[in-house]
Enzyme design. Structure first.
Site, PDB file in Angstrom:
ATOM      1  N   PRO A 105      48.494  50.602  30.814  1.00 15.15           N
ATOM      2  CG  PRO A 105      48.101  51.818  32.782  1.00 15.15           C
ATOM      3  CD  PRO A 105      49.190  51.244  31.928  1.00 15.15           C
ATOM      4  CD  GLU A 123      52.270  58.564  37.568  1.00 14.89           C
ATOM      5  OE1 GLU A 123      51.101  58.745  37.231  1.00 14.89           O
ATOM      6  OE2 GLU A 123      52.599  58.103  38.674  1.00 14.89           O
ATOM      7  NE  ARG A 147      43.564  28.132  29.856  1.00  8.90           N
ATOM      8  CZ  ARG A 147      42.500  28.035  29.071  1.00  8.90           C
ATOM      9  NH1 ARG A 147      42.381  28.822  28.013  1.00  8.90           N
ATOM     10  NH2 ARG A 147      41.573  27.151  29.316  1.00  8.90           N
ATOM     11  CG  ASP A 165      38.627  28.210  27.601  1.00 10.22           C
ATOM     12  OD1 ASP A 165      38.301  27.312  28.362  1.00 10.22           O
ATOM     13  OD2 ASP A 165      39.793  28.496  27.289  1.00 10.22           O
TER      14      ASP A 165
HETATM   15  N1  ADE Z   1      50.527  48.550  33.896  1.00 11.36           N
HETATM   16  C1  ADE Z   1      49.809  49.125  34.895  1.00 11.36           C
HETATM   17  N2  ADE Z   1      48.514  48.857  34.779  1.00 11.36           N
HETATM   18  C2  ADE Z   1      48.372  48.068  33.664  1.00 11.36           C
HETATM   19  C3  ADE Z   1      47.268  47.471  33.007  1.00 11.36           C
HETATM   20  N3  ADE Z   1      46.025  47.619  33.443  1.00 11.36           N
HETATM   21  N4  ADE Z   1      47.521  46.748  31.896  1.00 11.36           N
HETATM   22  C4  ADE Z   1      48.778  46.611  31.431  1.00 11.36           C
HETATM   23  N5  ADE Z   1      49.854  47.166  31.997  1.00 11.36           N
HETATM   24  C5  ADE Z   1      49.671  47.898  33.113  1.00 11.36           C
END
Ligand code: ADE
Length: 253
Positions: A88, A115, A153, A168
């Site tokens: 994230p 985590e 794709r 797209d």
């Molecule tokens: N791992 C956990 N959440 C994630 C996300 N939003 N994007 C990429 N990897 C992740």
């Protein structure tokens, strides 16, 4: 194109990879996905892949040794292709990044779990870090699948219509216009008359205007970078769009 995916749960990929368009891409030999279980590169009796964080706090952290061993064993040291960590805390994935990744012959994807992943993986093994959105999942497996899907794709011959990726949503800078198929009336809801008219110029005009209307309604931030004609601008201004007033991106709302 070849993907090497490093995960603690490689089995979760099979069903999706063996369905529909991704299955077709693999049988056409334009896509190969090699799944590697990180646990196979542990050396201790318990096959440990995680440990407690230095400095305290909750959650577990993925250990660096099995990850480095797995990636270097499969890809060499230093790795012979980009190594993308799914996290994230990465740059936000979008269609532009999908097009740029589709240029590579080979990519490695590391799926984090627990985590987090030891920071030395991000600094000294990964060459890129990608997030698929501003939310936290339980691991990088779904994000890896999202990237494989979005990139596959775009590869030659994978889609029936070779122009489809260019039309797209996001590739044109606008959200796509609405689509309808038979029947012409369903539960009293009629397909717009223009689409049944056979008038191709009118259909093209309607589609453009509906793409503009949708983008203005749901993603007005995209309008500032979309290529807009004078007609587009007059249509949008009639809807209330003010080109000089900056619109914050949706993630800031
Ligand atoms: N791992 C956990 N959440 C994630 C996300 N939003 N994007 C990429 N990897 C992740």
């Amino acid at each position: 194109m070849r993907f090497d995916v490093f995960s603690l749960f490689p089995d979760v990929f099979h069903e999706y990879l063996n369905s529909s368009i991704l299955k077709r891409a693999q049988s056409l030999k334009v896509l190969e996905v090699h799944l590697h279980n990180i646990r196979d590169w542990t050396t201790d009796h318990h096959h440990t892949t995680d440990d407690t964080p230095y400095g305290g706090g909750g959650g577990m952290v993925m250990k660096p040794e099995p990850l480095f061993a797995a990636v270097e064993d499969v890809l060499g040291a230093p790795p012979s292709c980009p190594v993308i960590l799914l996290t994230p805390q990465g740059r936000s994935f979008n269609q532009k990044i999908a097009f740029s990744l589709a240029e590579y012959d080979r990519l490695a994807l590391i799926c984090g779990r627990y985590e987090s992943v030891d920071e030395r993986v991000r600094q000294h093994l990964a060459t890129d870090a990608i997030s698929i959105g501003d939310y936290v999942l339980t691991g990088g497996e779904l994000p890896a699948m999202v990237i494989i899907d979005a990139v596959a794709r775009l590869l030659p011959d994978v889609l029936g219509d070779p122009d489809a990726p260019q039309d797209d949503s996001y590739a044109t800078g606008l959200l796509e216009y609405p689509h309808y198929t038979r029947p012409p009336e369903f539960r009293g809801w009629r397909v717009p008359d223009v689409l049944l008219s056979g008038n191709h110029a009118e259909i093209a005009r309607w589609r453009r205007q509906e793409a503009l209307r949708r983008t203005f309604t749901f993603r007005p931030d995209l309008l500032s970078t979309a290529a807009l004609s004078r007609d587009d601008l007059s249509f949008l201004e009639a809807l209330g769009y003010q080109p000089d007033v900056p619109i914050p991106p949706p993630t800031q709302n």
